[in-house]
Design a protein around this motif. Sequence first.
Motif, PDB file in Angstrom:
ATOM      1  N   LYS A 240       0.826  -1.207   0.000  1.00  0.00           N
ATOM      2  CA  LYS A 240       0.000   0.000   0.000  1.00  0.00           C
ATOM      3  C   LYS A 240       0.862   1.260   0.000  1.00  0.00           C
ATOM      4  CE  LYS A 240      -4.016  -1.986   2.382  1.00  0.00           C
ATOM      5  NZ  LYS A 240      -4.871  -1.935   3.604  1.00  0.00           N
ATOM      6  N   VAL A 241       1.919   1.238   0.795  1.00  0.00           N
ATOM      7  CA  VAL A 241       2.808   2.401   0.862  1.00  0.00           C
ATOM      8  C   VAL A 241       3.470   2.648  -0.482  1.00  0.00           C
ATOM      9  CG1 VAL A 241       4.979   3.255   1.854  1.00  0.00           C
ATOM     10  CG2 VAL A 241       3.236   2.260   3.334  1.00  0.00           C
ATOM     11  N   MET A 242       3.963   1.601  -1.114  1.00  0.00           N
ATOM     12  CA  MET A 242       4.650   1.772  -2.399  1.00  0.00           C
ATOM     13  C   MET A 242       3.678   2.216  -3.486  1.00  0.00           C
ATOM     14  SD  MET A 242       7.688   1.342  -1.521  1.00  0.00           S
ATOM     15  CE  MET A 242       8.347   1.620  -3.170  1.00  0.00           C
ATOM     16  N   ALA A 243       2.453   1.694  -3.443  1.00  0.00           N
ATOM     17  CA  ALA A 243       1.455   2.110  -4.431  1.00  0.00           C
ATOM     18  C   ALA A 243       1.109   3.584  -4.259  1.00  0.00           C
ATOM     19  CB  ALA A 243       0.201   1.250  -4.286  1.00  0.00           C
ATOM     20  N   ALA A 244       0.921   4.005  -3.014  1.00  0.00           N
ATOM     21  CA  ALA A 244       0.619   5.413  -2.754  1.00  0.00           C
ATOM     22  C   ALA A 244       1.783   6.306  -3.161  1.00  0.00           C
ATOM     23  CB  ALA A 244       0.291   5.607  -1.278  1.00  0.00           C
ATOM     24  N   ASN A 245       2.986   5.853  -2.910  1.00  0.00           N
ATOM     25  CA  ASN A 245       4.172   6.630  -3.266  1.00  0.00           C
ATOM     26  C   ASN A 245       4.280   6.816  -4.772  1.00  0.00           C
ATOM     27  OD1 ASN A 245       6.871   7.806  -2.478  1.00  0.00           O
ATOM     28  ND2 ASN A 245       7.579   6.140  -3.801  1.00  0.00           N
ATOM     29  N   GLU A 246       3.971   5.775  -5.513  1.00  0.00           N
ATOM     30  CA  GLU A 246       4.024   5.871  -6.977  1.00  0.00           C
ATOM     31  C   GLU A 246       2.948   6.820  -7.502  1.00  0.00           C
ATOM     32  OE1 GLU A 246       3.790   1.948  -8.571  1.00  0.00           O
ATOM     33  OE2 GLU A 246       5.660   1.282  -7.626  1.00  0.00           O
ATOM     34  N   GLN A 247       1.766   6.777  -6.906  1.00  0.00           N
ATOM     35  CA  GLN A 247       0.672   7.628  -7.371  1.00  0.00           C
ATOM     36  C   GLN A 247       0.954   9.101  -7.127  1.00  0.00           C
ATOM     37  OE1 GLN A 247      -2.877   6.229  -5.475  1.00  0.00           O
ATOM     38  NE2 GLN A 247      -2.973   4.318  -6.665  1.00  0.00           N
ATOM     39  N   THR A 248       1.659   9.407  -6.033  1.00  0.00           N
ATOM     40  CA  THR A 248       1.936  10.803  -5.691  1.00  0.00           C
ATOM     41  C   THR A 248       3.327  11.243  -6.113  1.00  0.00           C
ATOM     42  OG1 THR A 248       2.708  10.172  -3.484  1.00  0.00           O
ATOM     43  CG2 THR A 248       0.358  10.675  -3.740  1.00  0.00           C
ATOM     44  N   ASN A 249       4.064  10.348  -6.779  1.00  0.00           N
ATOM     45  CA  ASN A 249       5.404  10.666  -7.275  1.00  0.00           C
ATOM     46  C   ASN A 249       6.337  11.128  -6.155  1.00  0.00           C
ATOM     47  OD1 ASN A 249       7.314  10.794  -9.336  1.00  0.00           O
ATOM     48  ND2 ASN A 249       6.901  12.975  -9.734  1.00  0.00           N
ATOM     49  N   GLY A 250       6.227  10.450  -5.001  1.00  0.00           N
ATOM     50  CA  GLY A 250       7.159  10.723  -3.915  1.00  0.00           C
ATOM     51  C   GLY A 250       6.721  11.793  -2.946  1.00  0.00           C
ATOM     52  N   ALA A 251       5.567  12.421  -3.168  1.00  0.00           N
ATOM     53  CA  ALA A 251       5.097  13.444  -2.239  1.00  0.00           C
ATOM     54  C   ALA A 251       4.592  12.787  -0.955  1.00  0.00           C
ATOM     55  CB  ALA A 251       3.980  14.266  -2.880  1.00  0.00           C
ATOM     56  N   VAL A 252       4.574  13.572   0.128  1.00  0.00           N
ATOM     57  CA  VAL A 252       4.054  13.064   1.394  1.00  0.00           C
ATOM     58  C   VAL A 252       2.579  12.735   1.223  1.00  0.00           C
ATOM     59  CG1 VAL A 252       3.592  13.603   3.808  1.00  0.00           C
ATOM     60  CG2 VAL A 252       5.736  14.349   2.741  1.00  0.00           C
ATOM     61  N   VAL A 253       2.170  11.555   1.716  1.00  0.00           N
ATOM     62  CA  VAL A 253       0.803  11.096   1.545  1.00  0.00           C
ATOM     63  C   VAL A 253       0.379  10.340   2.798  1.00  0.00           C
ATOM     64  CG1 VAL A 253       1.467   8.902   0.493  1.00  0.00           C
ATOM     65  CG2 VAL A 253      -0.762   9.921  -0.077  1.00  0.00           C
ATOM     66  N   ALA A 254      -0.914  10.125   2.964  1.00  0.00           N
ATOM     67  CA  ALA A 254      -1.420   9.352   4.098  1.00  0.00           C
ATOM     68  C   ALA A 254      -1.837   7.965   3.632  1.00  0.00           C
ATOM     69  CB  ALA A 254      -2.609  10.053   4.744  1.00  0.00           C
TER      70      ALA A 254
END
Length: 277
Positions: A240-254
């Motif tokens: 989940k963390v890696m998927a969120a990171n890819e979607q936001t291109n490295g921006a801080v996300v929850a």
Amino acid sequence: MNINTLQTLLFVPANRPERFAKALSSGADAVIIDLEDAVPPAEKDAARSTLAHWLTGQPPASVLVRINGTDTPWFNQDAALCRADAVAAIVVPKAEDPDALTELANASDKPLLPFIESARALALLNDIATANGVARLLFGQLDMALDLAMDYPPPAGELQDQTPFLPIRSQLVATSRAHELAAPLDAVYTAFNDDEGLQNYVREGAKLGFGGVLLVHPRQVAPATQALAPTQAQINWADKVMAANEQTNGAVVAVNEHMVDSPVVARARRILQHNRH
């Protein structure tokens, strides 16, 4: 054998050659043939002779050997034995003298894994960690408890509370990291029929930053290996963390109402890399 990546290391007494093959087939990452604590003084010379003969028939860098301490009458001959091609590294008990470690490394041309098991060793930990030839630190909990007059181990059947050892274990982890050594290896869990206790102990060590554990019985290999692997919950979280990171291109996300920034992403990546191996 890559000393830096070993996670499960199984001891076998040097005076029990009939157990060598079983230990090697146990699934442990490495086998430590023990000339020290496991062998009575009257059997030291015979065990060394038997081991020397056995080593001649083994592949290069296939086992580790725990020698007797630098202050014992068996040290010099044990050290000479470790020049054999089959010896991948030397496990050094009761390490307290950085200069002696350097001399041993120079004489044997083998990596050293010193046991940290006394107050003096803790006081000299930085010097031991940076001594020539030292590859990883090992924690000797039983001897450390004896040296510090700690109330450990408890009687059989009672909880093996590791809380008193937390400062020492953390010190080994931090010192190893500071001097760019591989993560240290945690002490043995002596109750070899207690799979649940072993797994809890191994997982606690992993939380502290230990890279693996020392084992005293072949039946401990499977539960320890399982405990060192990422849990399914950890893998799901990391995905989940890696998927969120890819979607936001490295921006801080929850993720699951927790902030995810670069250190968290690095942790998730490490879990998934470990799982693939």
